[in-house]
Design a protein around this motif. Structure first.
Motif, mmCIF file in Angstrom:
data_model
loop_
_atom_site.group_PDB
_atom_site.id
_atom_site.type_symbol
_atom_site.label_atom_id
_atom_site.label_comp_id
_atom_site.label_asym_id
_atom_site.label_seq_id
_atom_site.Cartn_x
_atom_site.Cartn_y
_atom_site.Cartn_z
ATOM 1 N N SER A 27 36.917 44.237 51.208
ATOM 2 C CA SER A 27 35.490 43.980 50.927
ATOM 3 C C SER A 27 35.029 42.582 51.231
ATOM 4 N N GLN A 28 33.860 42.244 51.543
ATOM 5 C CA GLN A 28 33.448 40.834 51.841
ATOM 6 C C GLN A 28 32.518 40.616 50.958
ATOM 7 N N ARG A 29 32.530 39.690 50.107
ATOM 8 C CA ARG A 29 31.687 39.366 49.002
ATOM 9 C C ARG A 29 31.173 38.022 48.865
ATOM 10 N N LYS A 30 29.841 37.915 48.577
ATOM 11 C CA LYS A 30 29.285 36.649 48.137
ATOM 12 C C LYS A 30 29.181 36.579 46.588
ATOM 13 N N LEU A 31 29.826 35.516 46.009
ATOM 14 C CA LEU A 31 29.628 35.442 44.436
ATOM 15 C C LEU A 31 29.462 34.059 43.952
ATOM 16 N N LEU A 32 29.214 33.898 42.718
ATOM 17 C CA LEU A 32 28.898 32.708 42.123
ATOM 18 C C LEU A 32 30.141 32.873 40.712
ATOM 19 N N VAL A 33 31.217 31.877 40.785
ATOM 20 C CA VAL A 33 31.966 32.156 39.955
ATOM 21 C C VAL A 33 31.714 31.583 38.574
ATOM 22 N N LYS A 34 31.682 32.321 37.172
ATOM 23 C CA LYS A 34 31.317 32.135 35.979
ATOM 24 C C LYS A 34 32.603 31.645 35.126
ATOM 25 N N GLU A 35 33.992 32.272 35.460
ATOM 26 C CA GLU A 35 34.988 32.109 34.544
ATOM 27 C C GLU A 35 36.422 32.412 35.253
ATOM 28 N N VAL A 36 37.459 31.315 35.029
ATOM 29 C CA VAL A 36 38.516 31.469 35.919
ATOM 30 C C VAL A 36 39.845 31.460 34.593
ATOM 31 N N ASN A 37 40.574 32.442 34.916
ATOM 32 C CA ASN A 37 41.937 32.287 33.990
ATOM 33 C C ASN A 37 42.994 32.438 34.950
ATOM 34 N N ASP A 38 44.217 32.547 34.611
ATOM 35 C CA ASP A 38 45.611 32.618 35.301
ATOM 36 C C ASP A 38 45.576 33.674 36.192
ATOM 37 N N GLU A 39 45.128 34.977 35.755
ATOM 38 C CA GLU A 39 45.024 35.999 36.463
ATOM 39 C C GLU A 39 43.875 36.564 37.405
ATOM 40 N N TYR A 40 42.640 36.525 36.627
ATOM 41 C CA TYR A 40 41.353 36.857 36.975
ATOM 42 C C TYR A 40 40.308 35.864 37.199
ATOM 43 N N ILE A 41 39.149 36.248 37.954
ATOM 44 C CA ILE A 41 37.985 35.324 37.993
ATOM 45 C C ILE A 41 36.841 36.290 37.520
ATOM 46 N N VAL A 51 27.686 40.893 37.249
ATOM 47 C CA VAL A 51 28.999 40.077 37.200
ATOM 48 C C VAL A 51 30.235 41.080 37.095
ATOM 49 N N ARG A 52 31.042 40.832 38.132
ATOM 50 C CA ARG A 52 32.391 41.628 38.168
ATOM 51 C C ARG A 52 33.719 40.684 37.954
ATOM 52 N N THR A 53 34.737 41.409 37.876
ATOM 53 C CA THR A 53 35.965 40.552 37.494
ATOM 54 C C THR A 53 36.890 41.001 38.800
ATOM 55 N N PHE A 54 37.503 40.092 39.088
ATOM 56 C CA PHE A 54 38.399 40.037 40.371
ATOM 57 C C PHE A 54 39.901 39.575 40.309
ATOM 58 N N ARG A 55 40.811 40.144 40.246
ATOM 59 C CA ARG A 55 42.173 39.614 40.367
ATOM 60 C C ARG A 55 42.666 38.567 41.521
#
Length: 74
Positions: A27-41, A51-55
């Protein structure tokens, strides 16, 4: 990629992402990042309007949204 994600958080810059889901759908998404960690955004998805979580390992491509030079307030 990490620097781009952090810049999106700091400056509310929308990003365009191509993502491979767990069921192998692209899929193609447009997003605004809210949080980043080692495995997910965690990001506000402008397509789904939530708000969604992406690996991170499933992100195939990510770049600034070329169609928008404005910042969002989400």
């Amino acid at each position: 990629m990490e620097g781009l994600l952090l810049r999106s958080i700091e400056e509310n810059i929308p990003l365009e992402m191509i993502y491979l889901s767990g069921d192998q759908q692209i899929s193609q998404r447009k997003l605004l990042v809210k949080e980043v960690n080692d495995e997910y955004i965690r990001a506000y998805c402008l397509l789904r309007k939530q708000v969604r979580t992406f690996r991170k390992e499933n992100i195939l491509s990510i770049m600034p949204n070329p169609h928008s030079n404005k910042r969002f307030l989400h």
